[in-house]
Design a protein around this motif. Structure first.
Motif, PDB file in Angstrom:
ATOM      1  N   TYR A   1       2.047  -1.123   6.855  1.00 46.42           N
ATOM      2  CA  TYR A   1       2.507  -2.426   7.350  1.00 46.42           C
ATOM      3  C   TYR A   1       1.315  -3.303   7.710  1.00 46.42           C
ATOM      4  O   TYR A   1       0.337  -2.828   8.274  1.00 46.42           O
ATOM      5  CB  TYR A   1       3.373  -2.274   8.606  1.00 46.42           C
ATOM      6  N   TYR A   2       1.430  -4.605   7.423  1.00 50.95           N
ATOM      7  CA  TYR A   2       0.388  -5.580   7.764  1.00 50.95           C
ATOM      8  C   TYR A   2       1.004  -6.809   8.417  1.00 50.95           C
ATOM      9  O   TYR A   2       2.069  -7.270   8.007  1.00 50.95           O
ATOM     10  CB  TYR A   2      -0.353  -6.049   6.504  1.00 50.95           C
ATOM     11  N   TRP A   3       0.273  -7.355   9.388  1.00 50.94           N
ATOM     12  CA  TRP A   3       0.626  -8.647   9.954  1.00 50.94           C
ATOM     13  C   TRP A   3       0.233  -9.752   8.988  1.00 50.94           C
ATOM     14  O   TRP A   3      -0.773  -9.653   8.299  1.00 50.94           O
ATOM     15  CB  TRP A   3      -0.129  -8.908  11.254  1.00 50.94           C
ATOM     16  N   SER A   4       1.006 -10.836   9.007  1.00 49.36           N
ATOM     17  CA  SER A   4       0.579 -12.096   8.407  1.00 49.36           C
ATOM     18  C   SER A   4       0.261 -13.029   9.575  1.00 49.36           C
ATOM     19  O   SER A   4       0.546 -12.712  10.728  1.00 49.36           O
ATOM     20  CB  SER A   4       1.688 -12.695   7.532  1.00 49.36           C
ATOM     21  N   SER A   5      -0.290 -14.193   9.286  1.00 50.82           N
ATOM     22  CA  SER A   5      -0.565 -15.177  10.339  1.00 50.82           C
ATOM     23  C   SER A   5       0.625 -16.116  10.547  1.00 50.82           C
ATOM     24  O   SER A   5       0.538 -17.059  11.319  1.00 50.82           O
ATOM     25  CB  SER A   5      -1.804 -15.994   9.983  1.00 50.82           C
ATOM     26  N   SER A   6       1.736 -15.854   9.869  1.00 54.96           N
ATOM     27  CA  SER A   6       2.912 -16.738   9.906  1.00 54.96           C
ATOM     28  C   SER A   6       3.961 -16.233  10.890  1.00 54.96           C
ATOM     29  O   SER A   6       4.340 -15.063  10.863  1.00 54.96           O
ATOM     30  CB  SER A   6       3.557 -16.813   8.514  1.00 54.96           C
ATOM     31  N   LEU A   7       4.419 -17.136  11.737  1.00 58.55           N
ATOM     32  CA  LEU A   7       5.503 -16.802  12.663  1.00 58.55           C
ATOM     33  C   LEU A   7       6.855 -17.050  11.989  1.00 58.55           C
ATOM     34  O   LEU A   7       7.041 -18.033  11.284  1.00 58.55           O
ATOM     35  CB  LEU A   7       5.408 -17.653  13.926  1.00 58.55           C
ATOM     36  N   GLN A   8       7.799 -16.147  12.258  1.00 61.33           N
ATOM     37  CA  GLN A   8       9.162 -16.280  11.742  1.00 61.33           C
ATOM     38  C   GLN A   8      10.051 -16.960  12.782  1.00 61.33           C
ATOM     39  O   GLN A   8      10.994 -17.648  12.457  1.00 61.33           O
ATOM     40  CB  GLN A   8       9.697 -14.892  11.372  1.00 61.33           C
ATOM     41  N   GLN A  45       8.763 -13.533  16.899  1.00 61.93           N
ATOM     42  CA  GLN A  45       8.541 -12.626  15.783  1.00 61.93           C
ATOM     43  C   GLN A  45       7.635 -13.243  14.726  1.00 61.93           C
ATOM     44  O   GLN A  45       7.709 -14.443  14.452  1.00 61.93           O
ATOM     45  CB  GLN A  45       9.865 -12.236  15.137  1.00 61.93           C
ATOM     46  N   ALA A  46       6.805 -12.386  14.118  1.00 68.73           N
ATOM     47  CA  ALA A  46       5.904 -12.816  13.056  1.00 68.73           C
ATOM     48  C   ALA A  46       6.256 -12.084  11.767  1.00 68.73           C
ATOM     49  O   ALA A  46       6.763 -10.955  11.799  1.00 68.73           O
ATOM     50  CB  ALA A  46       4.460 -12.530  13.443  1.00 68.73           C
ATOM     51  N   PHE A  47       5.969 -12.723  10.637  1.00 67.12           N
ATOM     52  CA  PHE A  47       6.174 -12.079   9.348  1.00 67.12           C
ATOM     53  C   PHE A  47       5.149 -10.968   9.161  1.00 67.12           C
ATOM     54  O   PHE A  47       4.000 -11.086   9.582  1.00 67.12           O
ATOM     55  CB  PHE A  47       6.020 -13.077   8.199  1.00 67.12           C
ATOM     56  N   CYS A  48       5.571  -9.906   8.525  1.00 71.18           N
ATOM     57  CA  CYS A  48       4.673  -8.820   8.167  1.00 71.18           C
ATOM     58  C   CYS A  48       5.041  -8.326   6.771  1.00 71.18           C
ATOM     59  O   CYS A  48       6.028  -8.757   6.190  1.00 71.18           O
ATOM     60  CB  CYS A  48       4.721  -7.692   9.198  1.00 71.18           C
ATOM     61  N   ILE A  49       4.213  -7.442   6.244  1.00 73.19           N
ATOM     62  CA  ILE A  49       4.423  -6.860   4.923  1.00 73.19           C
ATOM     63  C   ILE A  49       4.808  -5.406   5.111  1.00 73.19           C
ATOM     64  O   ILE A  49       4.150  -4.668   5.849  1.00 73.19           O
ATOM     65  CB  ILE A  49       3.130  -6.949   4.087  1.00 73.19           C
TER      66      ILE A  49
END
Length: 156
Positions: A114-121, A125-129
């Motif tokens: 799993y990875y964080w993105s810099s984008s908030l959902q 909560q933030a988007f992740c992969i």
């Protein structure tokens, strides 16, 4: 738009704090309590937005009077170096697609689950992969989750 060449670091970020090594990080631990109300203006999901997202959030995290809460040593923003940024959600998705990342290849490619993105959902909560889903599906996690790794990018 302007042509860019994206580069992703070869390894995940790691940080030693009080003799303990961390390879998974919070997005922004203390921001979770009240949320990041301006999530839609501070961060975007598109390609080309990672550097701006990182700059915007780093400014909030480093503020003398932090708008969203005090820094935590295990927040991912402390990993950012000059010229490097945390990819946006769509930048991560593009990387996954171009590299042919899937549940059968991500380990061989040296990637974490799993990875964080810099984008908030949302405000909390933030988007992740999620590598377990074919194509590295975008999902989201709360800002206090420690399941996610960080891989920095840059452009030139």
């Amino acid at each position: 738009g302007e042509e860019r060449f994206y580069v992703m670091a070869l390894e995940d970020c790691k940080k030693t704090i009080n003799g303990e090594e961390y390879s998974e990080f919070y997005w922004y631990y203390n921001a979770y309590d009240n949320g990041i109300s301006e999530y839609a203006t501070l961060t975007k999901t598109g390609v080309g937005e990672g550097a701006t997202n990182t700059s915007n959030m780093l400014a909030q995290w480093n503020a003398a009077i932090p708008t969203y809460g005090a820094k935590n040593d295990v927040d991912m923003w402390g990993l950012v170096k000059d010229g490097w940024f945390i990819p946006s959600a769509e930048e991560w998705a593009a990387f996954q697609n171009e590299m042919g990342v899937n549940p059968g290849t991500f380990i061989d490619l040296g990637l974490s689950w799993y990875y964080w993105s810099s984008s908030l959902q949302s405000a909390e909560q933030a988007f992740c992969i999620d590598q377990e889903i074919d194509g590295g599906m975008l999902c989201y996690d709360n800002l206090r989750s420690t399941n996610n790794s960080v891989r920095l990018s840059t452009t030139f």
